[in-house]
Motif scaffolding. Structure first.
Motif, PDB file in Angstrom:
ATOM      1  N   ALA A  97      -8.818   2.099  -4.267  1.00 25.10           N
ATOM      2  CA  ALA A  97      -8.400   1.147  -5.300  1.00 25.10           C
ATOM      3  C   ALA A  97      -8.168  -0.235  -4.716  1.00 25.10           C
ATOM      4  CB  ALA A  97      -7.108   1.633  -5.956  1.00 25.10           C
TER       5      ALA A  97
ATOM      6  N   ARG B 253      -1.400   3.114  -3.839  1.00 24.41           N
ATOM      7  CA  ARG B 253      -2.784   2.959  -4.290  1.00 24.41           C
ATOM      8  C   ARG B 253      -3.595   4.149  -3.851  1.00 24.41           C
ATOM      9  NH1 ARG B 253      -3.209  -2.525  -1.483  1.00 24.41           N
ATOM     10  NH2 ARG B 253      -1.828  -3.755  -2.770  1.00 24.41           N
TER      11      ARG B 253
ATOM     12  N   GLU C 259      -4.183   1.288  -9.846  1.00 23.91           N
ATOM     13  CA  GLU C 259      -3.923   2.697  -9.587  1.00 23.91           C
ATOM     14  C   GLU C 259      -2.534   2.964  -8.995  1.00 23.91           C
ATOM     15  OE1 GLU C 259      -6.351   5.515  -9.343  1.00 23.91           O
ATOM     16  OE2 GLU C 259      -8.100   4.452 -10.060  1.00 23.91           O
TER      17      GLU C 259
ATOM     18  N   ASP D 192       0.819  -1.205   0.000  1.00 23.25           N
ATOM     19  CA  ASP D 192       0.000   0.000   0.000  1.00 23.25           C
ATOM     20  C   ASP D 192       0.857   1.261   0.000  1.00 23.25           C
ATOM     21  OD1 ASP D 192      -2.383  -1.455   0.127  1.00 23.25           O
ATOM     22  OD2 ASP D 192      -2.305  -1.533   2.308  1.00 23.25           O
TER      23      ASP D 192
END
Length: 144
Positions: free
Chosen positions: A134, A130, A139, A82
């Motif tokens: 998403a 992200r 993304e 992430d």
């Protein structure tokens, strides 16, 4: 398009010019041109070691970019990351600028992070991989 005044290496009067300016990397092939420009433009002289160091710093910057792109590509392929976090000494403006060009943002400053260097504080930088909505693997911000 650039408008300016140009005097060929300080010889003769300033002549107004109009044209495109392309700035590229300093390489062993054009380092003599840089040296000559510096001699004309700046009131100080730089020794040969300065120009050798300029070439080495340029190569290190390219290496840093390649390494960071490699890490970002691994994270993209994995698809489970992430965010990426890193620490940078608060006085290291060139590193902060470097990471910000890749989309990192300062999110926190840690006091006394470093034990043997001054200043001891470090910024925590984060790059979100992200968008908040998403799903995994979508993304991802691309870098060039």
């Amino acid at each position: 398009m650039v408008w300016g005044y140009f005097s060929w290496f300080g010889l003769g009067p300033l002549v107004p010019v109009k044209g495109n300016v392309n700035l590229g990397d300093v390489t062993p092939h054009n380092i003599k041109q840089l040296k000559r420009l510096n001699q004309v433009i700046f009131p100080v002289s730089y020794n040969d070691k300065f120009y050798k160091d300029v070439l080495e710093v340029g190569e290190l910057a390219k290496l840093g970019t390649k390494m960071l792109n490699h890490v970002l590509n691994i994270c993209e392929k994995d698809g489970t990351f992430d965010n990426i976090y890193l620490h940078v000494q608060i006085s290291n403006e060139s590193a902060i600028d470097f990471y910000q060009k890749f989309g990192f943002e300062i999110i926190e400053t840690k006091k006394n992070y470093y034990k043997r260097i001054e200043p001891a504080d470090a910024h925590v930088l984060q790059k979100s991989l992200r968008s908040p909505c998403a799903p995994p693997g979508e993304e991802l911000q691309k870098t060039e």
